[in-house]
Write a protein that holds these residues in place. Structure first.
Motif, PDB file in Angstrom:
ATOM      1  N   SER A 265       0.532  -1.126  -0.024  1.00  0.00           N
ATOM      2  CA  SER A 265      -0.015  -0.161   0.258  1.00  0.00           C
ATOM      3  C   SER A 265       0.766   1.174   0.054  1.00  0.00           C
ATOM      4  CB  SER A 265      -0.730   0.132   1.250  1.00  0.00           C
ATOM      5  OG  SER A 265      -1.853   1.398   1.773  1.00  0.00           O
ATOM      6  N   ASP A 299      -4.560 -10.211  -1.869  1.00  0.00           N
ATOM      7  CA  ASP A 299      -6.026 -10.499  -1.472  1.00  0.00           C
ATOM      8  C   ASP A 299      -6.643  -9.238  -2.683  1.00  0.00           C
ATOM      9  OD1 ASP A 299      -6.100  -7.315  -0.136  1.00  0.00           O
ATOM     10  OD2 ASP A 299      -4.387  -8.005   0.219  1.00  0.00           O
ATOM     11  N   ALA A 300      -8.000  -9.422  -2.738  1.00  0.00           N
ATOM     12  CA  ALA A 300      -8.989  -8.440  -3.918  1.00  0.00           C
ATOM     13  C   ALA A 300      -8.558  -7.472  -4.101  1.00  0.00           C
ATOM     14  CB  ALA A 300      -9.855  -9.201  -3.969  1.00  0.00           C
ATOM     15  N   GLU A 301      -8.820  -6.777  -2.482  1.00  0.00           N
ATOM     16  CA  GLU A 301      -8.545  -5.008  -2.580  1.00  0.00           C
ATOM     17  C   GLU A 301      -6.936  -5.081  -2.413  1.00  0.00           C
ATOM     18  OE1 GLU A 301      -8.732  -1.594   1.005  1.00  0.00           O
ATOM     19  OE2 GLU A 301      -9.199  -3.993   1.849  1.00  0.00           O
ATOM     20  N   THR A 302      -5.744  -5.120  -2.519  1.00  0.00           N
ATOM     21  CA  THR A 302      -4.559  -4.974  -3.180  1.00  0.00           C
ATOM     22  C   THR A 302      -4.586  -5.573  -4.539  1.00  0.00           C
ATOM     23  OG1 THR A 302      -3.817  -5.566  -0.665  1.00  0.00           O
ATOM     24  CG2 THR A 302      -2.209  -5.130  -2.782  1.00  0.00           C
ATOM     25  N   GLN A 303      -5.311  -6.079  -5.234  1.00  0.00           N
ATOM     26  CA  GLN A 303      -5.437  -6.287  -6.797  1.00  0.00           C
ATOM     27  C   GLN A 303      -5.947  -5.364  -6.903  1.00  0.00           C
ATOM     28  OE1 GLN A 303      -6.472 -10.218  -7.844  1.00  0.00           O
ATOM     29  NE2 GLN A 303      -4.953 -11.324  -6.598  1.00  0.00           N
ATOM     30  N   GLU A 304      -7.105  -5.021  -6.456  1.00  0.00           N
ATOM     31  CA  GLU A 304      -7.303  -4.045  -7.240  1.00  0.00           C
ATOM     32  C   GLU A 304      -7.114  -2.347  -7.310  1.00  0.00           C
ATOM     33  OE1 GLU A 304     -12.304  -2.073  -7.085  1.00  0.00           O
ATOM     34  OE2 GLU A 304     -11.505  -3.206  -5.375  1.00  0.00           O
ATOM     35  N   ARG A 305      -6.138  -2.351  -6.458  1.00  0.00           N
ATOM     36  CA  ARG A 305      -6.131  -0.730  -5.925  1.00  0.00           C
ATOM     37  C   ARG A 305      -3.935  -1.211  -6.984  1.00  0.00           C
ATOM     38  NH1 ARG A 305      -3.363   0.728  -0.741  1.00  0.00           N
ATOM     39  NH2 ARG A 305      -3.286   3.422  -2.365  1.00  0.00           N
TER      40      ARG A 305
END
Length: 656
Positions: A265, A299-305
């Protein structure tokens, strides 16, 4: 544009500077002066010392000022890099102090030269000289700090890499310890220090490699942390300067395994923070250490970012592992291909004019191309003749192929035997004319002059016109000299021209003679009969002159007291001995004693031959030495003045 600073000359300290200048003045100028000399000579002696010292100071200071870069003349990248490393204000102040010192020294020299013009004696001139050199030395000593600062700047500049801002460049940036230096070491020949801790790279490193026969440079920048520009240190500002000013492909490295000590992040936030510096640049997000963590494992959130970084502009995500070299060359090749494509398109475009037409290389190429169209709106379709369409492709193995000239040559005997007939493809009305020889003269006229059937009549008309003009006096000399004064002027002009030509000939002859005699000695002698005839013509008696000349030609008489009459009365045909003949010879006549056996010469022919041979051998060495013999008067200088005068001795030199 200058991209390397290794050729800047070393900057001496103030004391070394002073020693260099004063020592040069002492060595190059005269050092002896006396009070007995004329006052003008004394003034000139000390004036020269003051002027030369000031010129040496000015020359050395100018060399230092010219050696360092001028901030307004270099690339913005180098300008900001100098500002980051050394503070541009301090750099300008140091150079300004040197420039001010140079002007002060020139002013001091000018003032004291003016005072030396009115010096009354040697002591006064010497004291003025000492005062002038003392003030110059004081100015030089005040430059202690600027000279020391500039020498430190020069040493650090010499250690900086040579970066060309306009060439093909890959710029590697990102957080510390994410594998930037490892990638540079893997794709180039750069010797980069790679360590497992952060902030190993503290300055810019450059590596070079070749791709598709082109030279690329890859720049490894120090690691950047995510905080405002005002809080960044000198190491981080070097990376920001390179990202902002270099036309390059940006490779932003990320470590998804977080072994670098920073979270994914935080790395994404740093990318978004410095994203304004990526404007109009090719950007790649390089995922390193995929042998430990791949984007699919996040994780999905990090991949989306992470995908959001790709959507923020023309950003391409690449993956590699510097440890296992997996995908290392693929990342390099992909970045180089994209960079070459963009650079080529920019070169072709290179701007447009007011009407929207391209003005770069593409516009230049389009202006050269002109497609001609038929007039009157006629449309001509593309037409290919049937003979071209039906033409069979040449195949050497086909027995029915058309024969080439090479095939005919092999059939006729090969090279050196076969002689090609260049006339066989002539297009003439009759094929029998192909081998006819073209005539050069037909009916007395040259064929190459394009025979005109009316040339005879034209020639006759031309000859008739010439006869008419001659009869009318057209060709008579119109500027005939009828007046007597004109004739006299012409004669004088001719005489002047003749005299001028004679003067030229004499000067040319004198130049060619180079100081030699105009006539050889044997040509200067005149026979007695010619002298007698000449004197008889002018009415002079030559009996006494003739008698004296005959007496001298016979040589001196044996008895000194014998008169001329006795000599004439003596029988000339009386035989004399060899000693008598020797005594009667004139002093000017020389005798070859080697041939004269009576006077102690060589009597044996063999001994004479040996003497001649020894003479030639002894003369051979002198001939090799440009005929330098014992008669050449050459006294070498034992103590040449230009090598011994004015040297410094031991002890004090204050009197000089």
């Amino acid at each position: 544009m200058k991209t390397t600073w290794k050729d800047i000359a070393p900057v001496p300290t103030s004391q070394e500077f002073l020693d260099i200048v004063l020592s040069r003045t002492q060595r190059r100028l005269p050092t002896q002066i006396r009070s007995g000399f004329a006052i003008t000579r004394i003034r000139a002696f000390y004036t020269r010392k003051v002027k030369y010292t000031a010129e040496t100071f000015t020359e050395k200071l100018t060399a230092i000022l010219d050696g360092f870069p001028r901030l307004q003349d270099i690339h913005p990248f180098h300008k900001d890099l100098l500002n980051t490393l050394y503070d541009a204000d301090h750099f300008r102040i140091a150079l300004g102090q040197l420039s001010t010192a140079k002007h002060l020294i020139e002013t001091v020299a000018r003032d004291y030269v003016r005072l030396l013009k009115y010096g009354q004696h040697l002591f006064q001139c010497k004291q003025l000289k000492r005062a002038a050199l003392g003030r110059m030395a004081t100015i030089c000593k005040r430059l202690k700090d600027p000279l020391l600062y500039l020498e430190q700047v020069r040493q650090h500049l010499g250690r900086l890499p040579s970066i060309d801002p306009n060439t093909r460049t890959l710029l590697i940036c990102g957080y510390p310890n994410v594998g930037k230096s490892s990638f540079l070491k893997g794709i180039s020949r750069a010797d980069v220090d790679v360590q497992p801790y952060a902030f190993t790279t503290k300055s810019l490193f450059v590596g070079h490699f070749d791709y598709k026969m082109l030279r690329f440079q890859a720049i490894d920048t120090p690691g950047i942390l995510d905080h405002p520009l005002e809080e960044m240190n000198t190491i981080e500002m070097q990376s920001i300067t390179a990202i902002a000013h270099l036309r390059s492909a940006i490779l932003y490295f990320m470590d998804l395994s977080e072994q670098c000590g920073y979270s994914v992040s935080a790395q994404i936030d740093l990318f978004n923070s410095i994203k304004p510096l990526f404007a109009n640049k090719l950007v790649f997000v390089v995922i390193n250490k995929i042998d430990l963590m791949k984007p699919e494992d996040l994780d999905a959130e990090t991949q989306e970012r992470l995908q959001g970084m790709q959507k923020s502009g023309e950003v391409e995500i690449l993956q590699l592992s510097c440890t296992t070299t997996e995908g290392l060359m693929n990342v390099r090749n992909a970045a180089c291909d994209r960079l070459l494509a963009i650079r080529n398109s920019e070169k072709l475009k290179a701007g447009t004019n007011n009407s929207g037409e391209p003005t770069g290389r593409l516009g230049e190429l389009l202006r050269r191309i002109h497609v001609a169209q038929p007039m009157g709106g006629i449309v001509r379709e593309v037409y290919i003749p049937d003979a071209v369409k039906n033409r069979v492709k040449y195949d050497k193995e086909d027995p029915n192929r058309r024969k080439l000239e090479r095939d005919i040559e092999e059939e006729e005997g090969g090279a050196g035997v076969y002689n090609i007939n260049l006339k066989k493809n002539y297009l003439l009305e009759d094929d029998d004319w192909k081998n006819d020889k073209i005539p050069e003269v037909v009916n007395g006229q040259n064929v190459y002059d394009f025979i005109d059937p009316d040339i005879d009549s034209k020639l006759a008309d031309l000859e008739a016109e010439e006869e008419r003009l001659e009869a009318e006096g057209y060709y008579d000399e119109s500027d005939s000299l009828e007046d007597a004064s004109d004739v006299e002027i012409a004669e004088k002009a001719e005489a002047i021209r003749t005299k001028r030509q004679l003067i030229r000939n004499d000067a040319r002859l004198k130049k060619n003679m180079k100081g030699r005699a105009a006539l050889p000695r044997h040509a200067v002698k005149k026979p007695l009969s010619k002298m007698q005839s000449h004197f008889a013509e002018i009415g002079l008696d030559t009996d006494a002159i003739s008698t004296r000349a005959r007496a001298q030609s016979r040589g001196r008489s044996v008895a000194r007291g014998r008169s001329v009459a006795d000599t004439d009365a003596m029988d000339i045909d009386t035989p004399r001995t060899a000693s008598q003949r020797a005594k009667s010879r004139g002093r000017s006549q020389s005798t070859n004693r080697r041939d004269d056996g009576v006077t102690g010469g060589v009597r044996n022919p063999h001994a004479k031959e040996m003497a001649d041979r020894l003479q030639k051998l002894s003369q051979r060495k002198m001939n090799r030495m440009a005929r330098q013999g014992e008669a050449d008067r050459h006294v070498p200088e034992s103590r040449p003045k230009h090598l011994l005068a004015g040297k410094r001795g031991m002890g004090k030199t204050q009197r000089r």
